[in-house]
Enzyme design. Structure first.
Site, PDB file in Angstrom:
ATOM      1  N   CYS A  69       0.834  -1.191   0.000  1.00 33.46           N
ATOM      2  CA  CYS A  69       0.000   0.000   0.000  1.00 33.46           C
ATOM      3  C   CYS A  69       0.877   1.253   0.000  1.00 33.46           C
ATOM      4  O   CYS A  69       1.832   1.341   0.774  1.00 33.46           O
ATOM      5  CB  CYS A  69      -0.866  -0.061   1.257  1.00 33.46           C
ATOM      6  SG  CYS A  69      -1.745   1.423   1.588  1.00 33.46           S
ATOM      7  N   CYS A  75      -0.754   6.338   7.007  1.00 31.70           N
ATOM      8  CA  CYS A  75      -2.116   6.083   7.512  1.00 31.70           C
ATOM      9  C   CYS A  75      -2.113   5.582   8.954  1.00 31.70           C
ATOM     10  O   CYS A  75      -3.006   5.898   9.726  1.00 31.70           O
ATOM     11  CB  CYS A  75      -2.844   5.135   6.567  1.00 31.70           C
ATOM     12  SG  CYS A  75      -3.820   3.849   7.285  1.00 31.70           S
ATOM     13  N   CYS A  78      -1.533   0.081   9.366  1.00 35.37           N
ATOM     14  CA  CYS A  78      -0.710  -1.127   9.209  1.00 35.37           C
ATOM     15  C   CYS A  78       0.719  -0.876   9.660  1.00 35.37           C
ATOM     16  O   CYS A  78       1.556  -0.448   8.878  1.00 35.37           O
ATOM     17  CB  CYS A  78      -0.684  -1.562   7.742  1.00 35.37           C
ATOM     18  SG  CYS A  78      -2.248  -2.178   7.144  1.00 35.37           S
ATOM     19  N   CYS A 156      -7.342  -0.434  -0.065  1.00 36.60           N
ATOM     20  CA  CYS A 156      -6.553  -0.702   1.123  1.00 36.60           C
ATOM     21  C   CYS A 156      -6.117  -2.160   1.048  1.00 36.60           C
ATOM     22  O   CYS A 156      -6.908  -3.029   0.668  1.00 36.60           O
ATOM     23  CB  CYS A 156      -7.429  -0.414   2.341  1.00 36.60           C
ATOM     24  SG  CYS A 156      -7.028  -1.322   3.812  1.00 36.60           S
ATOM     25  N   GLN A 280     -16.349 -10.387  14.466  1.00 32.89           N
ATOM     26  CA  GLN A 280     -14.904 -10.459  14.216  1.00 32.89           C
ATOM     27  C   GLN A 280     -14.610 -10.161  12.755  1.00 32.89           C
ATOM     28  O   GLN A 280     -15.330 -10.617  11.876  1.00 32.89           O
ATOM     29  CB  GLN A 280     -14.381 -11.846  14.595  1.00 32.89           C
ATOM     30  CG  GLN A 280     -14.401 -12.100  16.089  1.00 32.89           C
ATOM     31  CD  GLN A 280     -13.253 -11.413  16.819  1.00 32.89           C
ATOM     32  OE1 GLN A 280     -12.443 -10.699  16.227  1.00 32.89           O
ATOM     33  NE2 GLN A 280     -13.200 -11.619  18.124  1.00 32.89           N
ATOM     34  N   GLU A 330     -24.033  -9.899  27.341  1.00 30.75           N
ATOM     35  CA  GLU A 330     -23.511  -8.863  26.444  1.00 30.75           C
ATOM     36  C   GLU A 330     -24.195  -7.544  26.802  1.00 30.75           C
ATOM     37  O   GLU A 330     -25.396  -7.510  27.070  1.00 30.75           O
ATOM     38  CB  GLU A 330     -23.803  -9.271  24.993  1.00 30.75           C
ATOM     39  CG  GLU A 330     -23.736  -8.173  23.956  1.00 30.75           C
ATOM     40  CD  GLU A 330     -22.361  -7.513  23.809  1.00 30.75           C
ATOM     41  OE1 GLU A 330     -21.344  -8.221  23.810  1.00 30.75           O
ATOM     42  OE2 GLU A 330     -22.332  -6.272  23.703  1.00 30.75           O
ATOM     43  N   ASP A 375     -14.355 -12.849  26.702  1.00 31.55           N
ATOM     44  CA  ASP A 375     -13.746 -12.234  25.512  1.00 31.55           C
ATOM     45  C   ASP A 375     -13.996 -10.724  25.566  1.00 31.55           C
ATOM     46  O   ASP A 375     -14.743 -10.175  24.759  1.00 31.55           O
ATOM     47  CB  ASP A 375     -14.402 -12.870  24.265  1.00 31.55           C
ATOM     48  CG  ASP A 375     -13.792 -12.378  22.968  1.00 31.55           C
ATOM     49  OD1 ASP A 375     -12.729 -11.735  23.005  1.00 31.55           O
ATOM     50  OD2 ASP A 375     -14.389 -12.637  21.906  1.00 31.55           O
ATOM     51  N   CYS A 402      -7.970  -9.406  23.022  1.00 32.04           N
ATOM     52  CA  CYS A 402      -7.409  -8.704  21.860  1.00 32.04           C
ATOM     53  C   CYS A 402      -6.388  -7.667  22.314  1.00 32.04           C
ATOM     54  O   CYS A 402      -6.009  -6.794  21.545  1.00 32.04           O
ATOM     55  CB  CYS A 402      -8.519  -8.069  21.028  1.00 32.04           C
ATOM     56  SG  CYS A 402      -9.613  -7.028  21.975  1.00 32.04           S
TER      57      CYS A 402
HETATM   58  N1  SAH Z   1     -17.237 -12.755  21.887  1.00 29.88           N
HETATM   59  C1  SAH Z   1     -17.688 -11.908  20.806  1.00 29.88           C
HETATM   60  C2  SAH Z   1     -17.489 -10.423  21.079  1.00 29.88           C
HETATM   61  C3  SAH Z   1     -16.153  -9.980  21.585  1.00 29.88           C
HETATM   62  S1  SAH Z   1     -15.879  -8.235  21.557  1.00 29.88           S
HETATM   63  C4  SAH Z   1     -17.061 -12.323  19.501  1.00 29.88           C
HETATM   64  O1  SAH Z   1     -16.085 -13.045  19.468  1.00 29.88           O
HETATM   65  O2  SAH Z   1     -17.588 -11.921  18.461  1.00 29.88           O
HETATM   66  C5  SAH Z   1     -16.304  -7.729  23.153  1.00 29.88           C
HETATM   67  C6  SAH Z   1     -17.776  -7.584  23.410  1.00 29.88           C
HETATM   68  O3  SAH Z   1     -17.942  -7.183  24.763  1.00 29.88           O
HETATM   69  C7  SAH Z   1     -18.483  -6.529  22.581  1.00 29.88           C
HETATM   70  O4  SAH Z   1     -19.612  -7.107  21.965  1.00 29.88           O
HETATM   71  C8  SAH Z   1     -18.914  -5.467  23.608  1.00 29.88           C
HETATM   72  O5  SAH Z   1     -20.141  -4.841  23.287  1.00 29.88           O
HETATM   73  C9  SAH Z   1     -19.035  -6.290  24.855  1.00 29.88           C
HETATM   74  N2  SAH Z   1     -18.896  -5.565  26.145  1.00 29.88           N
HETATM   75  C10 SAH Z   1     -18.117  -4.488  26.401  1.00 29.88           C
HETATM   76  N3  SAH Z   1     -18.200  -4.146  27.697  1.00 29.88           N
HETATM   77  C11 SAH Z   1     -19.036  -5.032  28.283  1.00 29.88           C
HETATM   78  C12 SAH Z   1     -19.507  -5.212  29.624  1.00 29.88           C
HETATM   79  N4  SAH Z   1     -19.126  -4.398  30.600  1.00 29.88           N
HETATM   80  N5  SAH Z   1     -20.342  -6.243  29.876  1.00 29.88           N
HETATM   81  C13 SAH Z   1     -20.738  -7.074  28.874  1.00 29.88           C
HETATM   82  N6  SAH Z   1     -20.326  -6.953  27.593  1.00 29.88           N
HETATM   83  C14 SAH Z   1     -19.482  -5.948  27.292  1.00 29.88           C
END
Ligand code: SAH
Length: 446
Positions: A69, A75, A78, A156, A280, A330, A375, A402
């Protein structure tokens, strides 16, 4: 022009910047890699540390390659496009290992980061700002790092290839139908961003027009012309964001064409994705991530599993096939609604969804919990959540993260009661410094 300093890169930071040490001073330099020597232009200082960019390279890393790129040095998206892919993976493995050592004080085996088969053109979500340049021409692209100046970009290197021709034609149609693009300084204009979401497994593609007001003049003709040029678009959504902030999407939405969502599959389950739901962004690597995480559980249909921070319910729904019951929590309402739809769509009945803050939910929950899959977003979890895991004596925690640094912080908190038995980084964000990590924590039985 800033001060110029010559220095040698001795390390790479967690943000993917070259680390240069001169006496006691530390300089973080974009686009500079270990063992390289360069003239560095100092751009700014923050908390006693200087940040700069390469002005002239004298010694070049043997791992350096030509980036695909043209704008990759300005930017900021990356950090690693100028370095061989194998080396990128090595940086990521080291980042996870170093974070665990430095922050969690554990020196455990970290498996080599699992690389992607296709490290380019993987992103299924593309969002670009539109504006007018100084000469009054409509432009779109990416923001120059740490600024609001748009660098016009036709394509991109990491986004799905289907996005570029659509964005180009949207720009042409904006001119043809005279749609006012947004001006950040004056707050005037209508079209702010265009977001494209692509499905990997279905011939489906969503365009989201982020505007300042609902129903802009000429909307119908604009939409019709766009669909005619790009019949691969299966749905168009208008999202209204009139606030003067950096957040891209607003709360109001209207479906202009098609069903308002696209579908995609992960591990053979079908998911519905709307404009604002979290999904994702790397469709090939996400399967590897989830399989790596779920392989750590010896399922025999007896387990009650909590899927915390569950987004649209992906991991929990995949886990539900082999568990007794899954409880999913969530905080975002739309994602929670999508998750319920996703369970119906896939005929899953042994899952319950709660829309709540994960910490509040778990501290009020008084049922059994055998395994917790968590997660969280980049900022990690919090003490309330983690202390509840300890108090409830959860036997096994699968932590998908992440951000290695907040992961390490949370592991350190858990380390009085849990031992890390497995660490596997997975690359979902090739060409960037980001990395996902799967960690297994086992309760220490005293
Ligand atoms: N496990 C899912 C999402 C991971 S991203 C996947 O793999 O697709 C993290 C997620 O946590 C997001 O959807 C976000 O909205 C949620 N989140 C952020 N803060 C939070 C909280 N305090 N309690 C519950 N969920 C939350």
């Amino acid at each position: 022009m800033g001060r110029i300093i010559q220095g040698k890169c001795v390390d790479i930071s967690s943000e993917g910047k070259g680390v240069v040490k001169i006496g006691k001073d530390i300089i973080f330099c974009d686009g500079l890699f270990p063992n390289e020597v360069a003239d560095i232009e100092i751009l700014y200082q923050r908390a006693g540390v200087s940040f700069g960019k390469v002005k002239k390279l004298y010694e070049i890393s043997k791992d350096r390659i030509q980036p695909r790129c043209k704008i990759c040095t300005s930017c900021g998206g990356c950090q690693y496009q100028q370095i061989k892919y194998e080396k990128q993976l090595e940086f990521k493995t080291n980042r996870v290992r170093n974070a665990l050592k430095r922050i969690a004080h554990i020196d455990t085996e970290v498996k080599p980061c699992i690389g992607a088969k296709h490290p380019y053109n993987y992103r299924n979500k593309i969002q670009v700002p539109f504006a007018k340049d100084r000469k009054g021409r409509v432009v779109y692209g990416f923001y120059k790092e740490n600024s609001h100046e748009i660098i016009p970009t036709k394509e991109c290197a990491i986004e799905d290839k289907r996005a570029a021709p659509i964005l180009w034609d949207i720009k042409e149609l904006i001119k043809e139908f005279d749609i006012p693009v947004y001006n950040e300084d004056s707050g005037r204009g209508i079209l702010r961003y265009v977001l494209i979401r692509t499905s990997y497994h279905y011939p489906e593609l969503m365009v989201v027009l982020v505007t300042t007001t609902m129903n802009f003049p000429g909307q119908r003709n604009f939409i019709n012309a766009l669909i005619k040029k790009h019949p691969e678009i299966t749905t168009i959504v208008e999202n209204v964001n009139s606030r003067h902030t950096n957040v891209i999407l607003g709360n109001k939405e209207k479906v202009l064409y098609g069903p308002g969502f696209i579908k995609d599959t992960i591990c053979d389950l079908v998911f519905e994705i709307s404009a604002s739901s979290f999904f994702q962004i790397n469709p090939e690597q996400v399967e590897i991530l989830y399989k790596t995480a779920l392989n750590l559980i010896d399922f025999n249909k007896k387990e009650v599993v909590l899927d915390a921070y569950s987004g649209v319910g992906t991991i929990g729904l995949i886990a539900s096939k082999n568990a007794k019951k899954v409880i999913s929590v969530e905080i975002v309402k739309d994602a929670h609604k999508n998750a319920i739809e996703n369970a119906k769509r896939n005929n899953v009945n042994n899952i319950e969804f709660y829309c709540d803050d994960a910490s509040k939910f778990i501290s009020n929950y008084d049922g059994d919990l055998d395994i917790v899959i968590m997660d969280p977003p980049r900022k990690g979890s919090d003490e309330r959540f983690l202390s509840t895991l300890i108090n409830k004596r959860v036997k096994k925690i699968i932590y998908i993260s992440c951000d290695p640094e907040t992961l390490a912080r949370d592991i350190e908190y858990l380390s009085t009661h849990y031992v890390v038995t497995y660490v596997q980084p997975v690359d979902l964000f090739s060409m960037t410094a980001h990395v996902e990590t799967v960690v297994c924590l086992q309760q220490i039985t005293k």
